[in-house]
Design a protein around this motif. Structure first.
Motif, PDB file in Angstrom:
ATOM      1  N   TYR A  30       0.831  -1.208   0.000  1.00 34.81           N
ATOM      2  CA  TYR A  30       0.000   0.000   0.000  1.00 34.81           C
ATOM      3  C   TYR A  30       0.864   1.256   0.000  1.00 34.81           C
ATOM      4  N   ARG A  33       1.731   2.802  -3.334  1.00 34.27           N
ATOM      5  CA  ARG A  33       0.675   3.497  -4.079  1.00 34.27           C
ATOM      6  C   ARG A  33       0.612   4.985  -3.739  1.00 34.27           C
ATOM      7  N   ARG A  34       1.528   5.466  -2.921  1.00 34.40           N
ATOM      8  CA  ARG A  34       1.404   6.836  -2.444  1.00 34.40           C
ATOM      9  C   ARG A  34       1.552   7.864  -3.561  1.00 34.40           C
ATOM     10  N   MET A  37      -1.826   8.087  -5.085  1.00 32.42           N
ATOM     11  CA  MET A  37      -2.742   8.656  -4.096  1.00 32.42           C
ATOM     12  C   MET A  37      -2.523  10.156  -3.939  1.00 32.42           C
ATOM     13  N   VAL A 256      -2.760   3.606   5.623  1.00 29.56           N
ATOM     14  CA  VAL A 256      -1.945   2.432   5.292  1.00 29.56           C
ATOM     15  C   VAL A 256      -2.034   1.398   6.404  1.00 29.56           C
ATOM     16  N   ARG A 259      -5.480  -0.273   6.205  1.00 28.22           N
ATOM     17  CA  ARG A 259      -5.584  -1.186   5.057  1.00 28.22           C
ATOM     18  C   ARG A 259      -4.802  -2.459   5.311  1.00 28.22           C
ATOM     19  N   THR A 406      -8.147   5.627   3.094  1.00 34.80           N
ATOM     20  CA  THR A 406      -8.359   4.189   3.316  1.00 34.80           C
ATOM     21  C   THR A 406      -9.317   3.637   2.271  1.00 34.80           C
ATOM     22  N   LEU A 409      -7.483   3.135  -0.929  1.00 31.20           N
ATOM     23  CA  LEU A 409      -6.627   1.954  -0.855  1.00 31.20           C
ATOM     24  C   LEU A 409      -7.432   0.665  -0.954  1.00 31.20           C
TER      25      LEU A 409
END
Length: 456
Positions: A30, A33-34, A37, A256, A259, A406, A409
């Motif tokens: 996760y 993926r920032r 995001m 994060v 998730r 969240t 994600l």
């Protein structure tokens, strides 16, 4: 150590976060993926689809509410008609910053929140509240929430019977700026009104007119609430904001963490408040989290708990039940210490001599935190340096942003609530509303089932 005049910061304590079945390395799927995001967050804020973060409505709200406040405070009672996000935030703020209403000999203004279909209580308010000293505030973003409209129709009748045409001066409407029945009602009748901004769903709306009108009525520092919230969100859309900004933001870290918890089978999230006057924030958070994330078989169930009350009820399950729970523990070192115990206590309780009643709360909170940790519960402590309005605004913004992240994600939309609509449609069908043929047929089939009943 705190020195005289120093400010205690608000902090998230991650020491016990990676506990039980989760380790910090588990979050990497996760964390990577920032970049996406961060781009998405800035895009959505810029497009006006996350107004609770940057509050583009703030200036207009402050100007309008400052003008309305003397009129609002001229009333002795406010009867707030609203449900879900139209009520939970206001109640949390009332309990946190206007506790005197629940204490003996209260003689000041009072806020009454009608957030349920409760005929007995509504009748009691109409029988006991003086209409001439009461302002009715009707809150519905859509302007068509059946529970709230039903209350409004009865409140309008109640005011009109006592005040005649002057009833209109005892109503404020908070709804969509352009559409819906309540907007039409306000425009046609000339009722006082404030808008719910576009793209601002009920559970994210507490820091708009929805929560600030009752806050102003009760003379809270509502501007500090807004300031606090803006301070948390501002770094995310400031010039130069990007991946590095998001990476270090506490809302991203919370997203994060949550998730990762869900991936490891933690299906419940305890919101354990050890700030007694802030206990209702747990119920506000429950709607925010559940309605945003409970989709497509995903999400985690929020569980509001109050320290120390629930140490004597649900904590047995938390500590010795299924290992499917994580915890957000809300605390503050700056709470009132209360009265001091005297020297004449029995020997069995001698350790309390000279201590303060508030010391017990701090000890209980630490005990719960350690017990949960020893039981393998992942836990993050949200430690508030103060319990004023600005700190509350910061907390609400942090949790709101973390909820959105969240949801992303989880690859779901954290801003809608499609499942909730089915129950509303079925209720409308039961009441005989037109346009619900399919729901009416389903209702008939449901009611035609052969009952299997047993007396007790």
């Amino acid at each position: 150590m705190k020195t005289a005049g120093s400010i205690i910061p608000n902090t998230l304590d991650w020491t016990g976060a990676w506990n039980g079945r989760v380790a910090s390395g588990d979050s990497m799927p996760y964390e990577v993926r920032r970049g996406d995001m961060s781009t998405r967050l800035i895009s959505e804020i810029t497009a006006g689809r996350l107004p609770f973060i940057n509050m583009p409505f703030r200036e207009e709200l402050e100007t309008s509410l400052e003008a309305y406040t003397p009129w609002l405070q001229s009333f002795r009672h406010m009867l707030l008609l609203g449900i879900g996000g139209s009520a939970l935030g206001a109640r949390a703020l009332q309990k946190a910053f206007y506790p005197q209403q629940d204490r003996p000999e209260h003689a000041g203004r009072s806020l009454w929140i009608a957030d349920n279909v409760d005929a007995d209580t509504l009748d009691a308010w109409f029988e006991l509240l003086p209409p001439e000293k009461t302002i009715v505030v009707v809150i519905s973003k859509s302007g068509g929430t059946i529970e709230t409209l039903s209350q409004y129709f009865l409140a309008r009748q109640w005011l009109r019977e006592s005040l005649g045409d002057a009833w209109k001066k005892h109503v404020m409407v908070i709804t969509d700026v352009a559409k819906g029945y309540l907007r039409q009602e306000a425009d046609v009748l000339g009722l006082a009104s404030l808008p719910v901004p576009d793209h601002l769903g009920g559970r994210y709306s507490v820091l708009s007119a929805v929560g600030m009108v009752p806050a102003a009525f009760l003379d809270m520092d509502w501007k500090a609430l807004l300031r606090g919230a803006l301070a948390v969100g501002a770094p995310l859309y400031a010039p130069g904001a990007g991946v590095k900004t998001l990476e270090t933001h506490p809302a991203w870290k919370l997203a994060v963490w949550n998730r990762t918890l869900m991936e490891r089978g933690y299906t419940q999230l305890i919101f354990f408040s050890y700030i007694p006057l802030w206990a209702q924030f747990g119920f506000w958070f429950t709607q925010l989290w559940a309605e945003s994330l409970g989709k497509e078989g995903k999400g985690s169930m929020p569980l509001p708990a109050v320290g120390v009350t629930d140490q004597h009820s649900t904590q047995q399950m938390f500590l010795d039940g299924p290992r499917d729970k994580a915890c957000l523990l809300l605390s503050s070192p700056s709470l009132s210490k209360g009265r001091q115990f005297g020297p004449d206590l029995p020997e069995e309780w001698a350790y309390l001599r000279g201590a303060h009643f508030g010391d017990l709360l701090q000890a209980e909170g630490l005990g719960t935190q350690m017990a949960l940790y020893k039981a393998g519960t992942p836990i993050v402590e949200m430690c508030m340096g103060s319990t004023g309005e600005e700190a509350a605004g910061r907390l609400m913004a942090l949790l709101g942003i973390a909820t959105v992240l969240t949801g992303w994600l989880l690859d779901i939309n954290p801003l809608d609530q499609p499942a909730v609509e089915l129950g509303k449609r079925l209720a409308n069908a039961r009441l005989g509303a037109s346009g619900y043929d399919e729901e009416s047929a389903d209702m008939e089939a449901f009611l035609a089932r052969v009952p299997e009943q047993q007396e007790f």
